[in-house]
Design a protein around this motif. Structure first.
Motif, PDB file in Angstrom:
ATOM      1  N   ASP A 152      57.448  29.896  68.773  1.00  0.00           N
ATOM      2  CA  ASP A 152      58.771  28.867  69.060  1.00  0.00           C
ATOM      3  C   ASP A 152      59.818  29.725  68.279  1.00  0.00           C
ATOM      4  O   ASP A 152      61.017  29.658  68.190  1.00  0.00           O
ATOM      5  CB  ASP A 152      58.925  27.410  69.336  1.00  0.00           C
ATOM      6  CG  ASP A 152      57.415  27.027  70.201  1.00  0.00           C
ATOM      7  OD1 ASP A 152      57.981  28.072  71.365  1.00  0.00           O
ATOM      8  OD2 ASP A 152      56.777  25.964  69.675  1.00  0.00           O
ATOM      9  N   LEU A 153      59.763  29.590  66.480  1.00  0.00           N
ATOM     10  CA  LEU A 153      60.356  30.362  65.891  1.00  0.00           C
ATOM     11  C   LEU A 153      60.180  31.843  66.617  1.00  0.00           C
ATOM     12  O   LEU A 153      62.048  32.216  66.538  1.00  0.00           O
ATOM     13  CB  LEU A 153      58.948  30.918  64.234  1.00  0.00           C
ATOM     14  CG  LEU A 153      60.216  31.249  63.785  1.00  0.00           C
ATOM     15  CD1 LEU A 153      61.264  30.137  62.967  1.00  0.00           C
ATOM     16  CD2 LEU A 153      58.705  31.741  61.908  1.00  0.00           C
ATOM     17  N   LYS A 154      59.708  32.703  67.209  1.00  0.00           N
ATOM     18  CA  LYS A 154      60.861  33.949  67.757  1.00  0.00           C
ATOM     19  C   LYS A 154      61.200  33.749  68.718  1.00  0.00           C
ATOM     20  O   LYS A 154      62.168  34.446  68.866  1.00  0.00           O
ATOM     21  CB  LYS A 154      59.180  34.603  68.297  1.00  0.00           C
ATOM     22  CG  LYS A 154      59.413  35.806  68.923  1.00  0.00           C
ATOM     23  CD  LYS A 154      57.921  36.614  69.423  1.00  0.00           C
ATOM     24  CE  LYS A 154      58.165  38.459  69.985  1.00  0.00           C
ATOM     25  NZ  LYS A 154      57.150  39.309  70.563  1.00  0.00           N
ATOM     26  N   GLY A 156      63.481  31.070  68.555  1.00  0.00           N
ATOM     27  CA  GLY A 156      64.259  31.073  68.394  1.00  0.00           C
ATOM     28  C   GLY A 156      64.706  29.096  68.448  1.00  0.00           C
ATOM     29  O   GLY A 156      65.716  28.823  67.695  1.00  0.00           O
ATOM     30  N   PHE A 158      62.540  27.348  67.115  1.00  0.00           N
ATOM     31  CA  PHE A 158      63.016  26.729  65.179  1.00  0.00           C
ATOM     32  C   PHE A 158      63.228  28.506  64.187  1.00  0.00           C
ATOM     33  O   PHE A 158      63.575  29.518  64.752  1.00  0.00           O
ATOM     34  CB  PHE A 158      61.445  26.524  64.361  1.00  0.00           C
ATOM     35  CG  PHE A 158      60.726  25.279  65.386  1.00  0.00           C
ATOM     36  CD1 PHE A 158      60.679  24.624  65.386  1.00  0.00           C
ATOM     37  CD2 PHE A 158      58.978  25.562  65.247  1.00  0.00           C
ATOM     38  CE1 PHE A 158      60.257  23.103  65.830  1.00  0.00           C
ATOM     39  CE2 PHE A 158      58.417  24.812  66.320  1.00  0.00           C
ATOM     40  CZ  PHE A 158      59.196  23.679  66.525  1.00  0.00           C
ATOM     41  N   ARG A 159      63.813  27.893  63.010  1.00  0.00           N
ATOM     42  CA  ARG A 159      64.562  28.240  62.476  1.00  0.00           C
ATOM     43  C   ARG A 159      63.455  29.593  60.647  1.00  0.00           C
ATOM     44  O   ARG A 159      63.996  30.002  60.262  1.00  0.00           O
ATOM     45  CB  ARG A 159      65.403  28.017  61.889  1.00  0.00           C
ATOM     46  CG  ARG A 159      66.824  27.861  63.233  1.00  0.00           C
ATOM     47  CD  ARG A 159      68.383  27.237  62.787  1.00  0.00           C
ATOM     48  NE  ARG A 159      68.970  27.197  63.763  1.00  0.00           N
ATOM     49  CZ  ARG A 159      70.008  26.295  63.801  1.00  0.00           C
ATOM     50  NH1 ARG A 159      70.560  25.643  62.188  1.00  0.00           N
ATOM     51  NH2 ARG A 159      70.900  25.900  65.433  1.00  0.00           N
ATOM     52  N   GLN A 160      62.871  28.554  60.550  1.00  0.00           N
ATOM     53  CA  GLN A 160      62.326  28.718  59.584  1.00  0.00           C
ATOM     54  C   GLN A 160      60.531  28.816  59.859  1.00  0.00           C
ATOM     55  O   GLN A 160      59.451  27.817  59.984  1.00  0.00           O
ATOM     56  CB  GLN A 160      62.649  27.307  58.408  1.00  0.00           C
ATOM     57  CG  GLN A 160      63.741  26.869  58.107  1.00  0.00           C
ATOM     58  CD  GLN A 160      63.510  25.639  57.067  1.00  0.00           C
ATOM     59  OE1 GLN A 160      63.279  25.748  56.787  1.00  0.00           O
ATOM     60  NE2 GLN A 160      64.336  24.850  58.255  1.00  0.00           N
ATOM     61  N   THR A 163      58.003  25.747  58.738  1.00  0.00           N
ATOM     62  CA  THR A 163      57.216  24.441  59.594  1.00  0.00           C
ATOM     63  C   THR A 163      56.550  25.025  60.425  1.00  0.00           C
ATOM     64  O   THR A 163      55.619  24.042  59.987  1.00  0.00           O
ATOM     65  CB  THR A 163      58.509  24.610  60.522  1.00  0.00           C
ATOM     66  OG1 THR A 163      60.399  24.670  60.307  1.00  0.00           O
ATOM     67  CG2 THR A 163      58.176  23.736  62.026  1.00  0.00           C
ATOM     68  N   GLU A 204      61.496  20.251  63.159  1.00  0.00           N
ATOM     69  CA  GLU A 204      62.161  21.292  62.084  1.00  0.00           C
ATOM     70  C   GLU A 204      63.304  20.142  62.074  1.00  0.00           C
ATOM     71  O   GLU A 204      64.152  20.581  62.404  1.00  0.00           O
ATOM     72  CB  GLU A 204      62.042  22.374  62.894  1.00  0.00           C
ATOM     73  CG  GLU A 204      62.993  23.345  60.742  1.00  0.00           C
ATOM     74  CD  GLU A 204      62.897  24.387  61.866  1.00  0.00           C
ATOM     75  OE1 GLU A 204      62.221  25.161  60.986  1.00  0.00           O
ATOM     76  OE2 GLU A 204      63.789  24.757  61.974  1.00  0.00           O
ATOM     77  N   GLN A 206      66.936  20.968  60.871  1.00  0.00           N
ATOM     78  CA  GLN A 206      68.014  21.772  61.421  1.00  0.00           C
ATOM     79  C   GLN A 206      69.628  21.578  60.870  1.00  0.00           C
ATOM     80  O   GLN A 206      70.155  20.655  61.222  1.00  0.00           O
ATOM     81  CB  GLN A 206      67.962  22.617  62.736  1.00  0.00           C
ATOM     82  CG  GLN A 206      66.532  23.079  63.022  1.00  0.00           C
ATOM     83  CD  GLN A 206      66.560  24.056  64.451  1.00  0.00           C
ATOM     84  OE1 GLN A 206      67.578  23.764  65.245  1.00  0.00           O
ATOM     85  NE2 GLN A 206      65.735  24.253  64.958  1.00  0.00           N
ATOM     86  N   ARG A 258      66.143  19.797  71.781  1.00  0.00           N
ATOM     87  CA  ARG A 258      66.826  20.525  71.044  1.00  0.00           C
ATOM     88  C   ARG A 258      68.166  20.303  71.562  1.00  0.00           C
ATOM     89  O   ARG A 258      68.773  19.902  72.803  1.00  0.00           O
ATOM     90  CB  ARG A 258      66.784  21.741  71.219  1.00  0.00           C
ATOM     91  CG  ARG A 258      67.374  22.752  70.457  1.00  0.00           C
ATOM     92  CD  ARG A 258      66.915  24.347  70.994  1.00  0.00           C
ATOM     93  NE  ARG A 258      67.396  24.947  70.163  1.00  0.00           N
ATOM     94  CZ  ARG A 258      67.572  26.935  70.326  1.00  0.00           C
ATOM     95  NH1 ARG A 258      67.185  27.281  71.155  1.00  0.00           N
ATOM     96  NH2 ARG A 258      67.964  27.096  68.995  1.00  0.00           N
TER      97      ARG A 258
END
Length: 267
Positions: A152-154, A156, A158-160, A163, A204, A206, A258
């Protein structure tokens, strides 16, 4: 094979023959071809006589893992049954935890490769979890959560990376031993169901407005999906069982919240 120069080659040949017979006539024989069994035979001999030399117990178990290799590995992930067997040996070579951890490890490793995220530290994290007192099932669940969070980070969402690191560290702290059966705490644990059927929610904060972005993984086959949705205020009493209603044909559903919108994806 009888000419093999290894010490005690007669015993080695006998044990290798048992491996081949198990491949051709055992419980999983219906899934194996002649070339599969020939490959398994040669691999067993190499495992016993190569570097490092391994015991019959380890090598025979590695071949059983090869023969029961999950058929749902993504062919484009560059991870197949041969690499799964090698990963099993890597796990068995590490003596930090019991051998029972290794079968589940290669299943989670397959998920990691399928999702195209970094898998190089997965074995260390998985075994560290075992050292902390969690079961193979609970450790698999913890690393699976982190792997999906990294995905999920990859993507986009999530950003950190913090997390993903925090949900992993929370899991290590709160889900070891009998605590893994807890379904009422703030940290997702299996609640006693299989690692790949347990539901969980990751959130997360944001932006300047501290918007809460979240992803839920809900499996209606599990029994722990009556967990709170992490992006909803506690006063609203929102639980994952409502999200499970969006599952199609009993499949898991991925729920993404989101920018004030919620969408559902069948997995």
């Amino acid at each position: 094979m009888k000419r093999h120069p290894a010490k005690n080659s007669a015993k080695l040949c006998q044990q290798a023959l048992i491996v081949r017979i198990e491949c051709r006539s055992g419980e999983l024989s219906i899934f194996n071809s002649g070339p599969d069994c020939a490959s398994s035979f040669e691999s067993y001999v190499s495992c016993r006589t190569g570097t490092p030399k391994r015991s019959d117990d380890v090598c025979a178990a590695g071949e059983r893992e090869f023969l029961r290799c999950p058929l749902d590995f993504d062919p484009d992930s560059n991870f197949d049954c041969v690499k799964a067997r090698d990963a099993y040996y890597d796990c068995r070579d590490d003596t930090r935890v019991d051998y029972m951890f290794c079968s589940t490890y290669i299943e989670v490793l397959g998920v990691c490769h399928t999702l195209r995220v970094t898998c190089s530290d997965l074995l260390d994290k998985y075994l560290t979890c075992g050292i902390e007192g969690s079961s193979p099932n609970e450790c698999a669940f913890g690393v699976n959560m982190r792997v999906n969070c990294l995905h999920d980070l990859k993507a986009g969402i999530f950003r950190q990376i913090a997390t993903c690191d925090s949900i992993w560290s929370d899991h290590l702290r709160d889900c070891s031993g009998l605590d893994g059966l807890n379904v009422d705490g703030p940290t997702p644990c299996t609640g006693g169901v299989s690692w790949n059927q347990a539901s969980y929610s990751i959130c997360e904060k944001q932006g300047d407005s501290a918007e809460t972005v979240g992803v839920d993984y809900v499996n209606p086959k599990g029994k722990n999906y009556r967990l709170p949705v992490c992006w909803a205020p506690k006063s609203e009493n929102q639980y994952m069982d409502k999200e499970a209603e969006h599952a199609i044909g009993g499949r898991s559903v991925r729920v993404i919240h989101r920018l004030g919108e919620t969408r559902y994806e069948s997995m």
